[in-house]
Scaffold this active site. Sequence first.
Site, PDB file in Angstrom:
ATOM      1  CD  GLU A 103      -2.899   1.257   0.285  1.00  0.00           C
ATOM      2  OE1 GLU A 103      -2.518   1.410  -0.890  1.00  0.00           O
ATOM      3  OE2 GLU A 103      -4.087   1.251   0.606  1.00  0.00           O
ATOM      4  CG  ASP A 104      -0.690   4.782  -1.907  1.00  0.00           C
ATOM      5  OD1 ASP A 104      -1.494   4.160  -1.180  1.00  0.00           O
ATOM      6  OD2 ASP A 104      -1.046   5.678  -2.688  1.00  0.00           O
ATOM      7  CG  ASP A 107      -5.386   9.606   5.575  1.00  0.00           C
ATOM      8  OD1 ASP A 107      -5.719   9.869   6.740  1.00  0.00           O
ATOM      9  OD2 ASP A 107      -5.328  10.475   4.695  1.00  0.00           O
ATOM     10  N   GLY A 109      -7.473   4.394   7.262  1.00  0.00           N
ATOM     11  CA  GLY A 109      -7.475   2.938   7.367  1.00  0.00           C
ATOM     12  C   GLY A 109      -8.735   2.301   6.816  1.00  0.00           C
ATOM     13  CG  LEU A 112      -4.892  -1.682   4.104  1.00  0.00           C
ATOM     14  CD1 LEU A 112      -4.702  -2.186   2.684  1.00  0.00           C
ATOM     15  CD2 LEU A 112      -3.578  -1.197   4.661  1.00  0.00           C
TER      16      LEU A 112
END
Length: 181
Positions: A103-104, A107, A109, A112
Amino acid sequence: MNTDSYSKKIKRIIFTESEIKSRIAETGERIAMEYEGKPLLIIGILNGSFIFMSDLCRAIPIPCEVAFMRTQSYFGGTVSSGSVDILMDVDQDLSQYNVIIAEDIIDTGRTLAEVVRFLRARNPKSLKIITLLDKPERRVTELNADISLFTIPDVFVVGYGLDCGELYRNLPYIAEYNVEE
């Protein structure tokens, strides 16, 4: 957008290209030690993770497969909408793999957490999260990465795959975006 207004939006560089590449190299070696001889699938979350995932895969000196998912939660803005749509899914039978989500940025969450829930339902041998950037101040879920390369404060960042309105992904570093400019 002309070049002057494009660069005015960069407030400051947070992580240089060499700092990023050094951390990725360390992480690739760590992954290789843990997954040697095991079926490994790296899943990138598009569009933001494509540069990070590309460099991460090249830093892993053991066999691995790659796949991509695409989600949407920002819808062109600078703040997560709170709604997550999965726009593209992986084709592999995850029960045959140890899965790493590349993942980049984590933030809030929310995105994700939804991806993890979606993938866990397919019973992978194992599932870990590796994120380039972690922004814990903004977290609204209990989700945390297994490996975070960098932790950042609550600022909006661009570069190295991260965007604002689909721009700035091509920067070789991670920078704070000047939202007031």
